[in-house]
Design a protein around this motif. Structure first.
Motif, PDB file in Angstrom:
ATOM      1  N   SER A 234      60.269 -36.038  37.739  1.00 29.54           N
ATOM      2  CA  SER A 234      60.493 -34.822  38.457  1.00 29.54           C
ATOM      3  C   SER A 234      59.254 -34.275  38.835  1.00 29.54           C
ATOM      4  CB  SER A 234      60.364 -33.357  37.338  1.00 29.54           C
ATOM      5  OG  SER A 234      61.583 -33.735  36.582  1.00 29.54           O
ATOM      6  N   LEU A 235      57.815 -34.625  38.811  1.00 27.15           N
ATOM      7  CA  LEU A 235      56.997 -34.263  39.634  1.00 27.15           C
ATOM      8  C   LEU A 235      57.077 -34.693  40.827  1.00 27.15           C
ATOM      9  CD1 LEU A 235      53.509 -34.586  37.333  1.00 27.15           C
ATOM     10  CD2 LEU A 235      54.975 -32.290  38.087  1.00 27.15           C
ATOM     11  N   ALA A 236      56.964 -36.535  41.093  1.00 27.56           N
ATOM     12  CA  ALA A 236      57.266 -37.544  42.141  1.00 27.56           C
ATOM     13  C   ALA A 236      58.794 -36.645  43.024  1.00 27.56           C
ATOM     14  CB  ALA A 236      58.151 -38.248  41.589  1.00 27.56           C
ATOM     15  N   ASP A 237      59.861 -36.021  41.974  1.00 29.37           N
ATOM     16  CA  ASP A 237      60.524 -35.218  43.367  1.00 29.37           C
ATOM     17  C   ASP A 237      60.007 -34.192  43.685  1.00 29.37           C
ATOM     18  OD1 ASP A 237      62.471 -36.630  42.623  1.00 29.37           O
ATOM     19  OD2 ASP A 237      63.345 -35.584  40.954  1.00 29.37           O
TER      20      ASP A 237
ATOM     21  N   SER B  28      55.213 -40.615  54.501  1.00 33.86           N
ATOM     22  CA  SER B  28      54.540 -41.234  53.193  1.00 33.86           C
ATOM     23  C   SER B  28      55.166 -41.120  52.253  1.00 33.86           C
ATOM     24  CB  SER B  28      53.720 -39.992  52.458  1.00 33.86           C
ATOM     25  OG  SER B  28      53.093 -39.765  53.599  1.00 33.86           O
ATOM     26  N   THR B  29      55.369 -42.458  51.562  1.00 33.01           N
ATOM     27  CA  THR B  29      55.745 -42.379  50.102  1.00 33.01           C
ATOM     28  C   THR B  29      55.538 -42.104  48.712  1.00 33.01           C
ATOM     29  OG1 THR B  29      56.049 -45.239  52.165  1.00 33.01           O
ATOM     30  CG2 THR B  29      56.870 -44.753  48.633  1.00 33.01           C
ATOM     31  N   VAL B  30      56.461 -41.625  48.623  1.00 33.62           N
ATOM     32  CA  VAL B  30      56.023 -40.901  47.038  1.00 33.62           C
ATOM     33  C   VAL B  30      55.982 -41.536  45.625  1.00 33.62           C
ATOM     34  CG1 VAL B  30      56.627 -38.945  44.787  1.00 33.62           C
ATOM     35  CG2 VAL B  30      57.088 -38.818  47.096  1.00 33.62           C
ATOM     36  N   MET B  31      55.013 -42.433  45.277  1.00 32.01           N
ATOM     37  CA  MET B  31      54.296 -43.076  43.406  1.00 32.01           C
ATOM     38  C   MET B  31      54.355 -42.676  42.866  1.00 32.01           C
ATOM     39  SD  MET B  31      53.130 -46.640  46.300  1.00 32.01           S
ATOM     40  CE  MET B  31      53.926 -47.012  47.711  1.00 32.01           C
ATOM     41  N   VAL B  32      53.889 -43.136  41.998  1.00 31.77           N
ATOM     42  CA  VAL B  32      53.602 -42.877  40.667  1.00 31.77           C
ATOM     43  C   VAL B  32      52.353 -44.185  39.892  1.00 31.77           C
ATOM     44  CG1 VAL B  32      54.358 -42.778  37.366  1.00 31.77           C
ATOM     45  CG2 VAL B  32      55.731 -41.258  40.191  1.00 31.77           C
TER      46      VAL B  32
ATOM     47  N   TYR C 194      45.254 -41.023  49.305  1.00 28.43           N
ATOM     48  CA  TYR C 194      46.545 -41.564  48.870  1.00 28.43           C
ATOM     49  C   TYR C 194      46.407 -39.665  49.184  1.00 28.43           C
ATOM     50  CZ  TYR C 194      46.864 -45.562  47.978  1.00 28.43           C
ATOM     51  OH  TYR C 194      46.334 -46.893  48.344  1.00 28.43           O
ATOM     52  N   GLY C 195      47.830 -38.883  49.669  1.00 25.63           N
ATOM     53  CA  GLY C 195      47.449 -37.626  49.254  1.00 25.63           C
ATOM     54  C   GLY C 195      48.559 -36.839  48.556  1.00 25.63           C
ATOM     55  N   ASP C 196      48.602 -35.511  48.309  1.00 25.14           N
ATOM     56  CA  ASP C 196      49.439 -34.691  47.552  1.00 25.14           C
ATOM     57  C   ASP C 196      49.104 -35.322  46.054  1.00 25.14           C
ATOM     58  OD1 ASP C 196      50.956 -33.274  49.328  1.00 25.14           O
ATOM     59  OD2 ASP C 196      51.700 -35.140  49.526  1.00 25.14           O
ATOM     60  N   VAL C 197      48.013 -35.227  45.813  1.00 28.80           N
ATOM     61  CA  VAL C 197      47.349 -36.306  44.423  1.00 28.80           C
ATOM     62  C   VAL C 197      47.564 -34.756  42.964  1.00 28.80           C
ATOM     63  CG1 VAL C 197      45.583 -37.441  42.944  1.00 28.80           C
ATOM     64  CG2 VAL C 197      45.686 -37.929  45.640  1.00 28.80           C
ATOM     65  N   ARG C 198      48.331 -35.916  41.958  1.00 25.96           N
ATOM     66  CA  ARG C 198      48.921 -35.248  40.888  1.00 25.96           C
ATOM     67  C   ARG C 198      48.245 -35.818  39.230  1.00 25.96           C
ATOM     68  NH1 ARG C 198      53.561 -30.909  40.216  1.00 25.96           N
ATOM     69  NH2 ARG C 198      51.796 -30.434  38.535  1.00 25.96           N
ATOM     70  N   THR C 199      47.706 -35.273  38.685  1.00 20.54           N
ATOM     71  CA  THR C 199      47.642 -36.186  37.111  1.00 20.54           C
ATOM     72  C   THR C 199      48.711 -35.166  36.388  1.00 20.54           C
ATOM     73  OG1 THR C 199      45.676 -34.991  36.810  1.00 20.54           O
ATOM     74  CG2 THR C 199      45.955 -37.156  37.707  1.00 20.54           C
ATOM     75  N   TYR C 200      49.043 -35.772  35.058  1.00 22.98           N
ATOM     76  CA  TYR C 200      50.106 -35.169  34.260  1.00 22.98           C
ATOM     77  C   TYR C 200      49.789 -36.182  32.773  1.00 22.98           C
ATOM     78  CZ  TYR C 200      53.883 -34.576  30.860  1.00 22.98           C
ATOM     79  OH  TYR C 200      54.415 -34.426  29.855  1.00 22.98           O
ATOM     80  N   VAL C 201      49.019 -35.378  31.552  1.00 22.53           N
ATOM     81  CA  VAL C 201      48.653 -35.206  30.567  1.00 22.53           C
ATOM     82  C   VAL C 201      47.636 -36.082  31.107  1.00 22.53           C
ATOM     83  CG1 VAL C 201      50.235 -35.044  28.994  1.00 22.53           C
ATOM     84  CG2 VAL C 201      50.488 -37.028  29.880  1.00 22.53           C
ATOM     85  N   ASN C 202      46.707 -36.570  29.999  1.00 22.15           N
ATOM     86  CA  ASN C 202      44.986 -36.756  29.852  1.00 22.15           C
ATOM     87  C   ASN C 202      45.523 -38.447  29.092  1.00 22.15           C
ATOM     88  OD1 ASN C 202      42.870 -36.611  30.507  1.00 22.15           O
ATOM     89  ND2 ASN C 202      42.058 -36.888  27.974  1.00 22.15           N
TER      90      ASN C 202
ATOM     91  N   THR D 127      57.341 -46.885  42.539  1.00 23.52           N
ATOM     92  CA  THR D 127      57.860 -45.640  43.924  1.00 23.52           C
ATOM     93  C   THR D 127      58.571 -44.575  43.313  1.00 23.52           C
ATOM     94  OG1 THR D 127      59.852 -46.676  44.708  1.00 23.52           O
ATOM     95  CG2 THR D 127      57.734 -47.334  45.717  1.00 23.52           C
ATOM     96  N   ARG D 128      58.265 -43.037  44.093  1.00 24.06           N
ATOM     97  CA  ARG D 128      59.552 -42.475  43.053  1.00 24.06           C
ATOM     98  C   ARG D 128      61.564 -43.292  42.637  1.00 24.06           C
ATOM     99  NH1 ARG D 128      60.830 -37.837  46.972  1.00 24.06           N
ATOM    100  NH2 ARG D 128      61.143 -39.067  47.857  1.00 24.06           N
TER     101      ARG D 128
END
Length: 181
Positions: free
Chosen positions: A174-177, A2-6, A34-42, A80-81
């Motif tokens: 940082s979240l991507a890391d 997998s590739t980490v992306m924002v 997609y996996g490891d899904v996180r959101t940051y702020v709104n 990508t990260r």
């Protein structure tokens, strides 16, 4: 592997007609596979992992899924990260001050370099801008909301992108890391 992306959604939650609840956005992104899904702020910032290493393909898929799921049809820019870390490393204005509210990045879609604006940037001093690979760096010592330079850039036709303040950019890196293990 997998590739980490924002993924950065443009114009989300900036007015009553652009509401996208982050829990719903996470469900839509996960529903795309997609996996490891996180959101940051709104404001439409999503960290994810994808089996497809092509950020443009991921952006296209997310754009279509969001258009189907929400009343707002946000444009989506994906990095990508590693690309995001290159953006962080290339900021030419960090020697001016360390206040993250003074530094912004406009992320442009696609692979084209940004076009130099047809305006006299020196006339906006102390505000400044610099072109990156696919980004525009802004130094706005009075903030985005009071920036004459940012207002002029936003009024231009053509290139569209989505801006993020420096704190958001570095937090997303940082979240991507963390998503990458």
């Amino acid at each position: 592997m997998s590739t980490v992306m924002v993924a950065l959604l443009r114009g989300v939650n900036v007015g009553a007609s652009t509401k996208v609840p982050m829990a719903d956005l996470r469900r839509v992104v996960a529903g795309c596979g997609y996996g490891d899904v996180r959101t940051y702020v709104n404001s439409g910032n999503v960290v994810l992992t994808a089996d497809d290493p092509d950020p443009d393909a991921v952006a296209d898929r997310l754009r279509a899924a969001c258009a189907e799921a929400f009343p707002v049809r946000p444009d989506v820019v994906v990095r990508t990260r590693d690309e995001l870390h290159a953006v962080v490393a290339a900021n030419p204005f960090l020697d001016r001050d360390d206040d993250p509210t003074h530094h912004h990045v406009v992320f442009l879609p696609g692979h084209d370099r940004p076009v130099a604006p047809d305006l006299d940037v020196a006339a906006f001093h102390p505000e400044d801008l610099a072109l990156g690979a696919r980004e525009v760096y802004l130094y706005l010592p009075f903030g985005m909301g009071r920036s004459a330079l940012a207002t002029r850039l936003a009024a231009r036709k053509g290139e569209r992108g989505t801006a993020r303040n420096w704190r958001t950019v570095t937090t997303l890196a940082s979240l991507a890391d963390a998503a990458g293990g």
